[in-house]
Design an enzyme around this catalytic site. Structure first.
Site, PDB file in Angstrom:
ATOM      1  CG  ASN A  72     -43.223 -46.831   6.058  1.00 15.92           C
ATOM      2  OD1 ASN A  72     -44.237 -47.519   5.668  1.00 15.92           O
ATOM      3  ND2 ASN A  72     -42.487 -47.326   7.006  1.00 15.92           N
ATOM      4  CB  SER A  73     -38.059 -45.239   4.658  1.00 18.67           C
ATOM      5  OG  SER A  73     -38.755 -46.044   3.688  1.00 18.67           O
ATOM      6  N   GLY A  83     -38.410 -43.817   0.173  1.00 18.53           N
ATOM      7  CA  GLY A  83     -37.234 -44.600   0.847  1.00 18.53           C
ATOM      8  C   GLY A  83     -35.820 -43.965   0.513  1.00 18.53           C
ATOM      9  CE  LYS A 134     -48.803 -43.673  -0.588  1.00 15.73           C
ATOM     10  NZ  LYS A 134     -47.736 -43.891   0.264  1.00 15.73           N
TER      11      LYS A 134
END
Lengths: 70, 258
Positions: B207-208, B159, B98
């Site tokens: 993710n977050s 995020g 990535k």
């Protein structure tokens, strides 16, 4: 201790016995080496070469591993 | 079977999970398992002998069916990202990378020029390159042309939990793209993941939203279910929108005399 060589390990100056290999270094710092990448003077040292690759005075060594990230 | 293909790799899960920001690695590993994710991102960091137990390679590798996708987070130039990719491949044994180059920690927006250059070099070297980019259709096309395996435009800032703020641009990218489009960053809720899949994204990276949830493993499962539902809806053909009502019940011949 005048016999020690100094290498830069992850940005910090560290004394190591002369003639230390990359494998010795990993053993000294307590890593089994399986999940650590070793870079000496910007050159990746593959696992099969760690025993034979000897560290020299002034070498810049980076040890890297995986951490959490997105 | 509806599989996701990158090079010689195939995945049945279309949820890619990040491993950052979890309260501890036990919770993170539980979330990975309950998400069913088969591609999992990790970051490269200096070895710290005081925190050697934080290493994730061993425990993640022990989960069956997981392929690691290291990121180049921390790099602020193409050459740093290329160097990070080489080191990461040594560790992961995976061709996935990535490409993530964000020089400004205030907004974490990806640098398009450095990202393009790093992606071009790494694709040429045989990596399966997954660049994290702003939702820019022109850049996405240029990255496809240099051999990237996918493009990963942001839904909103990393995020931030602002969801699919870029949906207009994402629609254009999806329409124009010949490679999988994966929404990466900004998702907060499973419904947003489902929406991204309904739009035609091939996968989402979360993710977050999982890591800081009250119950991360349960939230991971919720995202997995939403991704499956959204994908199924996309493949089933969503109805067209209409500017006026169209009755679902017959409006005539009702009880004759009324």
């Amino acid at each position: 201790m005048s016999q020690m060589i100094t290498i830069e390990l992850n940005g910090e100056q560290q004394p190591f016995p002369p003639g230390s290999s990359v494998s010795d270094l990993l053993a000294i710092i307590g890593s089994d080496g399986k999940s650590v990448a070793v870079v000496v003077n910007e050159q990746i040292i593959r696992p099969e070469n760690r025993l034979s690759h000897l560290l020299q005075e002034g070498d810049r060594v980076e040890l890297l591993m995986f951490a959490g990230g997105g | 079977m509806d599989l996701l293909h990158f090079g010689s790799y195939t995945f049945s899960s279309r949820l890619i999970l990040g491993t950052g920001k979890f309260s501890n690695s036990t919770v993170m590993l539980d979330a990975v398992r309950s998400s069913g994710a088969q591609l999992v991102t990790v970051a490269l960091r200096r070895f710290n002998r005081e925190q050697a137990e934080d290493d994730l390679f061993g425990p993640l590798s022990a989960i069956k069916g997981i392929t690691l996708m290291p990121n180049t987070s921390g790099a602020s130039t193409a050459s740093e990202a290329v160097r990070a990719a080489h080191i990461a491949r040594e560790l992961s044994g995976s061709p996935f990378i990535k490409v993530e180059i964000h020089p400004n920690p205030q907004h974490l927006m990806p640098d398009p020029i450095e990202t393009f250059e790093a992606s071009r070099i790494l694709a040429k070297e045989g990596f399966l390159v997954m660049p994290y980019i702003a939702a820019d259709p022109v850049l996405a096309k240029r990255l496809e042309e240099v051999g990237c395996a996918s493009v990963m435009p942001l839904g909103s800032a990393i995020g931030s939990g602002q969801g699919l703020a870029t949906s207009e641009m994402l629609n254009i990218i999806i329409r124009e793209s010949g490679i999988p489009v994966i929404v990466d960053a900004g998702l907060r809720s499973p419904s947003e993941a489902a929406h991204a899949m309904e739009m035609g994204c091939e996968a989402v990276l979360v993710n977050s939203a999982v890591a800081v949830a009250g119950n991360p493993p349960a939230m991971a499962e919720a995202f997995a279910e939403a991704v499956v539902a959204g994908r199924k809806a996309f493949r089933s053909g969503l109805m067209q929108k209409s500017g006026s009502a169209i009755a679902t019940s017959p409006l005539t011949s009702f009880l004759g005399t009324l």
